[in-house]
Design an enzyme around this catalytic site. Structure first.
Site, mmCIF file in Angstrom:
data_model
loop_
_atom_site.group_PDB
_atom_site.id
_atom_site.type_symbol
_atom_site.label_atom_id
_atom_site.label_comp_id
_atom_site.label_asym_id
_atom_site.label_seq_id
_atom_site.Cartn_x
_atom_site.Cartn_y
_atom_site.Cartn_z
ATOM 1 N N PRO A 88 0.823 -1.217 0.000
ATOM 2 C CG PRO A 88 -0.541 -1.428 1.886
ATOM 3 C CD PRO A 88 0.642 -2.030 1.196
ATOM 4 C CD GLU A 115 0.865 -6.561 11.090
ATOM 5 O OE1 GLU A 115 0.600 -5.367 10.894
ATOM 6 O OE2 GLU A 115 -0.002 -7.462 11.159
ATOM 7 N NE ARG A 153 -7.737 -5.624 -20.865
ATOM 8 C CZ ARG A 153 -7.829 -4.453 -21.455
ATOM 9 N NH1 ARG A 153 -7.003 -3.486 -21.126
ATOM 10 N NH2 ARG A 153 -8.722 -4.229 -22.373
ATOM 11 C CG ASP A 168 -11.000 -1.417 -23.606
ATOM 12 O OD1 ASP A 168 -12.074 -1.261 -24.209
ATOM 13 O OD2 ASP A 168 -10.444 -2.518 -23.461
HETATM 14 N N1 4GY Z 1 -3.211 -1.797 -1.450
HETATM 15 N N2 4GY Z 1 -1.653 -2.391 -3.100
HETATM 16 C C1 4GY Z 1 -1.616 -3.687 -1.358
HETATM 17 C C2 4GY Z 1 -1.912 -4.287 -0.045
HETATM 18 C C3 4GY Z 1 -1.332 -6.026 1.564
HETATM 19 C C4 4GY Z 1 0.360 -6.089 4.921
HETATM 20 C C5 4GY Z 1 2.054 -5.543 3.200
HETATM 21 C C6 4GY Z 1 -2.239 -2.574 -1.930
HETATM 22 O O1 4GY Z 1 -0.721 -3.323 -3.258
HETATM 23 N N3 4GY Z 1 -0.698 -4.105 -2.209
HETATM 24 O O2 4GY Z 1 -2.802 -3.843 0.640
HETATM 25 N N4 4GY Z 1 -1.140 -5.339 0.328
HETATM 26 C C7 4GY Z 1 -0.352 -5.623 2.620
HETATM 27 C C8 4GY Z 1 -0.653 -6.404 3.848
HETATM 28 C C9 4GY Z 1 1.765 -6.316 4.432
HETATM 29 C C10 4GY Z 1 1.050 -5.844 2.127
#
Ligand code: 4GY
Length: 433
Positions: A88, A115, A153, A168
């Site tokens: 994330p 984590e 794609r 698209d």
């Molecule tokens: N959003 N985009 C994502 C995600 C899970 C804890 C690190 C996201 O790419 N990956 O949420 N991944 C987390 C869970 C450890 C990855």
């Protein structure tokens, strides 16, 4: 194109890639996909892939060694390969990223779990960290499958000959026009006449206009990047006359109660430039009314005379758009009177938003405020600007929201209220075509 996925749950990928176009592309050797169990790269008896974080704090992290070993074995050195970590915290994934990634021969995708992963894996092995959106998944596997599918794609040959990924959405930064198939009448809703006409020129024009309209109403920010022709811009200008995102915003420029440089409460004087410029900015950005909050009768008379000069007699003939801007300026004795006026017009009290050049706790950011205003379903807002050394505490306290100060990347911050107002209006109500 070869996708290599590093995961502690290889089974996760069995089903998503065993259907439809992706499966066909695998069978035709357009793409290849292998999953690798990170546990296979451990060296202890228990095949340990996680451990507790240094510094405490609970939860577990992915150990660096198994991932490092896996990447070293799987990455084809010298070939055109890239190691991706899904997380994330990464750069936001987009159509553009997918297009770019399709240019590699090998993508090694590391799926985070627990984590997260040890920082040194990032430093030593990861070329790009990618997030598929601002939310937390229970594992990077979901993100990896999204990335693999959208990148595929763009791999030449993936979609066969007749389809092109360029057709698209997003390439042109426009949303798709509405589409219909049989029956012609479904539950009383009929297919637009033009689509039955057989006139391909007209159909093309209709589709383009519908795309522009959808984008304008649903995702106006996409228009900022869209490559628009002059015809498109004219079509959007027409749209602006008939529809805009629903928001009802009023502004007030407060001359009392405000502070002076010693933080005593004063009444400030009417400033011709501020009123003209804020009125014109307000009109440009779709503000309903502009309240001048000024209790001093002499100052009120002066302001009225200036406004009348442009809105009555010869004024409108001399400068029509300036007259239009000044016509929506209304003088009030107090901010309370302005609020009452809005209540009378809207049948509902406005939510009051104050601004201050000084940082304050719990101030709200511009994107958040913009979303609130654009999604209020037409509930009114009153945006309040101070003069002098800023709005009194009494007004600040009663407000529903305080906006963050307008800032650049310098320590200097001394904008005139008309500059600040213009910038704030642009941040909240800009339409960037
Ligand atoms: N959003 N985009 C994502 C995600 C899970 C804890 C690190 C996201 O790419 N990956 O949420 N991944 C987390 C869970 C450890 C990855």
């Amino acid at each position: 194109m070869k996708f290599d996925i590093l995961t502690i749950f290889p089974e996760f990928f069995e089903s998503p890639f065993s259907f439809g176009i992706f499966k066909k592309a695998l069978d035709r050797n357009i793409v290849e996909l292998s999953t690798h169990d990170i546990r296979d790269y451990t060296e202890d008896k228990h095949r340990t892939v996680d451990d507790a974080p240094y510094g405490g704090g609970g939860g577990m992290l992915m150990k660096p060694e198994p991932i490092g070993r896996a990447v070293e074995q799987i990455r084809q050195e010298g070939s055109n390969s890239l190691v991706i970590l899904t997380s994330p915290g990464g750069e936001l994934f987009s159509d553009e990223t997918a297009r770019e990634l399709a240019g590699y021969d090998q993508l090694v995708i590391v799926c985070g779990r627990y984590e997260g992963i040890d920082e040194r894996v990032r430093e030593l092995y990861v070329d790009r960290e990618i997030s598929i959106g601002d939310y937390v998944l229970s594992g990077g596997e979901y993100a990896a499958s999204v990335i693999v599918d959208s990148v595929a794609r763009f791999v030449p040959g993936y979609l066969g000959n007749e389809l092109s990924p360029e057709r698209d959405s997003f390439k042109e930064s426009l949303l798709e026009h509405p589409q219909y198939t049989r029956p012609e009448n479904y539950k009383g809703l009929t297919v637009p006449e033009v689509l039955l006409s057989g006139n391909h020129e007209e159909i093309r024009g209709w589709r383009r206009r519908e795309s522009l309209k959808r984008t304008y109403l649903e995702r106006p920010e996409l228009l900022d990047r869209a490559g628009l022709s002059l015809d498109d811009i004219t079509a959007i200008d027409d749209l602006k006359k008939s529809a805009r995102p629903i928001f009802k915003a009023y502004i007030a420029l407060v001359h009392y109660p405000v502070y002076n440089n010693r933080l005593t409460i004063i009444t400030t004087a009417f400033t011709n430039l501020d009123v003209h410029d804020i009125a014109r900015a307000g009109k440009t950005y779709g503000i309903e009314k502009f309240y001048l909050v000024q209790p001093n009768p002499e100052q009120q008379r002066l302001a009225e005379r200036v406004l009348r000069h442009w809105t009555e007699g010869e004024g409108p003939a001399l400068n029509k758009s300036r007259a239009e801007a000044l016509e929506f300026v209304v003088i009030k004795d107090s901010l309370g009177e302005a609020v009452k006026d809005i209540e009378r017009i809207e049948g509902k009290a406005p939510r009051v938003v104050v601004t201050d050049a000084r940082p304050r706790e719990n101030a709200i950011g511009y994107s958040e405020m913009r979303e609130k205003m654009m999604r209020s379903g037409g509930d009114p807002f009153l945006l309040v600007f101070g003069t002098g050394w800023g709005l009194s505490e009494e007004i600040m306290e009663k407000a529903d929201y305080t906006l963050k100060p307008v800032n650049g990347y310098t320590g200097y911050n001394h904008l005139s209220v008309r500059s600040a107002a213009a910038i704030i209006l642009d941040r909240l109500f800009s339409c960037t075509i």
